[in-house]
Design an enzyme around this catalytic site. Structure first.
Site, PDB file in Angstrom:
ATOM      1  N   GLY A  16       8.617 -23.281 -12.123  1.00  0.00           N
ATOM      2  CA  GLY A  16       9.153 -22.047 -11.546  1.00  0.00           C
ATOM      3  C   GLY A  16       8.872 -21.968 -10.053  1.00  0.00           C
ATOM      4  N   ARG A  77      12.577 -27.816 -14.320  1.00  0.00           N
ATOM      5  CA  ARG A  77      11.634 -28.182 -15.391  1.00  0.00           C
ATOM      6  C   ARG A  77      12.272 -29.407 -16.050  1.00  0.00           C
ATOM      7  NH1 ARG A  77       8.376 -23.548 -15.581  1.00  0.00           N
ATOM      8  NH2 ARG A  77       9.480 -21.603 -15.235  1.00  0.00           N
ATOM      9  N   ASP A 108       0.996 -25.397 -14.227  1.00  0.00           N
ATOM     10  CA  ASP A 108       0.436 -26.144 -15.343  1.00  0.00           C
ATOM     11  C   ASP A 108       1.287 -27.357 -15.778  1.00  0.00           C
ATOM     12  OD1 ASP A 108      -1.548 -25.741 -17.709  1.00  0.00           O
ATOM     13  OD2 ASP A 108       0.423 -26.047 -18.623  1.00  0.00           O
ATOM     14  N   THR A 131       2.395 -21.092  -8.225  1.00  0.00           N
ATOM     15  CA  THR A 131       2.937 -20.329  -9.362  1.00  0.00           C
ATOM     16  C   THR A 131       2.568 -18.860  -9.186  1.00  0.00           C
ATOM     17  OG1 THR A 131       2.667 -19.835 -11.726  1.00  0.00           O
ATOM     18  CG2 THR A 131       0.897 -21.085 -10.721  1.00  0.00           C
ATOM     19  N   ASP A 133       1.922 -16.974 -11.541  1.00  0.00           N
ATOM     20  CA  ASP A 133       1.111 -16.564 -12.692  1.00  0.00           C
ATOM     21  C   ASP A 133      -0.402 -16.515 -12.426  1.00  0.00           C
ATOM     22  OD1 ASP A 133       3.506 -16.510 -14.119  1.00  0.00           O
ATOM     23  OD2 ASP A 133       3.274 -18.568 -14.824  1.00  0.00           O
ATOM     24  N   ASP A 135      -2.578 -18.671 -13.106  1.00  0.00           N
ATOM     25  CA  ASP A 135      -3.255 -19.024 -14.358  1.00  0.00           C
ATOM     26  C   ASP A 135      -3.944 -20.385 -14.323  1.00  0.00           C
ATOM     27  OD1 ASP A 135      -0.893 -20.435 -14.166  1.00  0.00           O
ATOM     28  OD2 ASP A 135      -0.259 -20.092 -16.228  1.00  0.00           O
ATOM     29  N   ARG A 177       3.633 -15.866 -18.003  1.00  0.00           N
ATOM     30  CA  ARG A 177       3.485 -16.923 -19.015  1.00  0.00           C
ATOM     31  C   ARG A 177       2.434 -16.482 -20.035  1.00  0.00           C
ATOM     32  NH1 ARG A 177       2.151 -22.718 -19.249  1.00  0.00           N
ATOM     33  NH2 ARG A 177       0.425 -22.193 -17.896  1.00  0.00           N
TER      34      ARG A 177
HETATM   35  O1  F6P Z   1       5.615 -19.656 -14.429  1.00  0.00           O
HETATM   36  C1  F6P Z   1       6.383 -18.761 -13.723  1.00  0.00           C
HETATM   37  C2  F6P Z   1       7.257 -17.940 -14.644  1.00  0.00           C
HETATM   38  O2  F6P Z   1       7.989 -17.026 -13.853  1.00  0.00           O
HETATM   39  C3  F6P Z   1       6.532 -17.219 -15.761  1.00  0.00           C
HETATM   40  O3  F6P Z   1       5.876 -16.057 -15.332  1.00  0.00           O
HETATM   41  C4  F6P Z   1       7.630 -16.979 -16.746  1.00  0.00           C
HETATM   42  O4  F6P Z   1       7.135 -16.867 -18.062  1.00  0.00           O
HETATM   43  C5  F6P Z   1       8.498 -18.225 -16.593  1.00  0.00           C
HETATM   44  O5  F6P Z   1       8.181 -18.775 -15.327  1.00  0.00           O
HETATM   45  C6  F6P Z   1       9.973 -17.985 -16.669  1.00  0.00           C
HETATM   46  O6  F6P Z   1      10.617 -19.208 -16.590  1.00  0.00           O
HETATM   47  P1  F6P Z   1      12.170 -19.411 -16.306  1.00  0.00           P
HETATM   48  O7  F6P Z   1      12.432 -19.078 -14.873  1.00  0.00           O
HETATM   49  O8  F6P Z   1      12.392 -20.848 -16.589  1.00  0.00           O
HETATM   50  O9  F6P Z   1      12.887 -18.479 -17.208  1.00  0.00           O
END
Ligand code: F6P
Length: 328
Positions: A16, A77, A108, A131, A133, A135, A177
């Site tokens: 992300g 991803r 991560d 990130t 998050d 985390d 997340r």
């Molecule tokens: O890791 C960053 C994040 O925004 C999380 O907070 C969330 O769960 C996820 O990515 C959403 O992913 P995507 O943009 O692939 O929907």
């Protein structure tokens, strides 16, 4: 390979996007070139490494980006990189482009892939925590977290006007997340009545507290933040629970979604990204490999990638308690 003889680094962003990633790319590029190291920019994360989407960067290529959100290198991803065949292809790009070390900016998943690749192909990898998050274990903050927190707080301030005017209970769904850092700290910053996060008590218990807090005599509205994965179905489920148990309350759900990931990075995130980017090049010069650059008590630290990924970073108990104390 002699690790202090790095002539070319590859840099990519993966997972992300997060505000401040551009500041990190700029810092890596300029710090490297300043030390006589060439920079190969890899587009679209590990996918670009597999497909050979590589461009050499000069210092001018990173001009005017420190204030921009997202990532100029694009992000993805990449499922293919999770396979041995994908990583083999990525290694072929490394050989072709004569890349001696990789700097990966992400969270991560990015570090998990980078670590595996480093083990299989003996390529030094340095991770920069990028990130929203927050985390990752071993760093007080990740690049993008502060900006996201400010964005969420700004949204809460706006929602507060309507919540108060219409005497409603607002359930606001926040990303993160598996972690509740954004939710808990935005709840403190936004003066919210409660935060429902995966790290703490059951949703029902947290909800009772929230309702209790928000409906005291002098309060006629509540804002409750719900971490996206704290309960199946997110904020919508919580709203349904409230309306079922307390039909007298009028609820509204706001899902902040990807608004939380965009925007110009705060000064804090720009500085963090700049310090971390420069530190990544220094770490490579010092012969370090397979570490994440972290920040602890305002000092740059090096954290083994394995620890950053596998150790669980817990929320601060005093922050949790502060929210409970202050939301009465
Ligand atoms: O890791 C960053 C994040 O925004 C999380 O907070 C969330 O769960 C996820 O990515 C959403 O992913 P995507 O943009 O692939 O929907």
């Amino acid at each position: 390979m002699e690790y202090n003889k790095i002539k070319t680094v590859g840099v990519l962003t993966s997972g992300g996007d997060a505000p401040g990633m551009n500041a990190a790319i700029r810092a890596v590029t300029r710090a490297a070139i300043g030390q006589g190291i060439r920079v190969k920019a890899i587009y679209r994360g590990y996918k670009g490494l597999i497909d050979g989407e590589v461009v050499e960067f000069s210092t001018q290529d990173v001009s005017g980006i420190i204030q921009r959100g997202g990532t100029i290198l694009k992000s993805a991803r990449c499922k293919e990189f999770q396979t041995p065949e994908g990583r083999q292809q990525a290694y072929e790009t490394i050989l072709k482009e004569q890349i001696d070390a990789l700097i990966v900016i992400g969270g991560d998943g990015t570090f998990t892939g980078g670590r595996l690749f480093a083990q299989e192909y003996d390529v030094p990898v340095i991770g920069l925590p990028g990130t929203i998050d927050n985390d990752l274990w071993g760093t007080d903050a990740t690049i993008g977290y502060d900006t996201s927190l400010s964005t969420i707080t700004e949204c809460i301030d706006k929602l507060r006007d309507t919540a108060t005017s219409h005497e409603r209970v607002f359930l606001v769904e926040v990303m993160g997340r598996n972690a509740g850092f954004l939710t808990l700290n935005a709840a403190i910053a936004g003066g919210c009545e409660a935060a429902i996060i995966p790290e703490r008590a059951s949703v029902k218990e947290q909800l009772e507290d929230a309702i209790g807090n928000g409906r005291r005599k002098s309060k006629n509205s509540s804002i409750v933040l719900v971490q996206e994965h704290a309960v199946e179905g997110g904020a919508k489920t919580v709203a349904e629970m409230i309306e079922k148990e307390h039909p007298e309350y009028s609820t509204r759900v706001t899902v902040l979604g990807h608004l939380q990931r965009g925007g110009s990075p705060t000064a804090y995130d720009r500085i963090l990204a700049s310090r971390m980017g420069a530190a990544a090049i220094q770490a490579l010069q010092d012969g370090q490999r397979n570490v994440m650059i972290g920040i602890q008590n305002d000092d740059i630290v090096l954290v083994p990638l394995s620890k950053a990924i596998h150790q669980k970073k817990d929320i601060k108990e005093d922050s949790w308690q502060a929210l409970q104390t202050l939301s009465i």
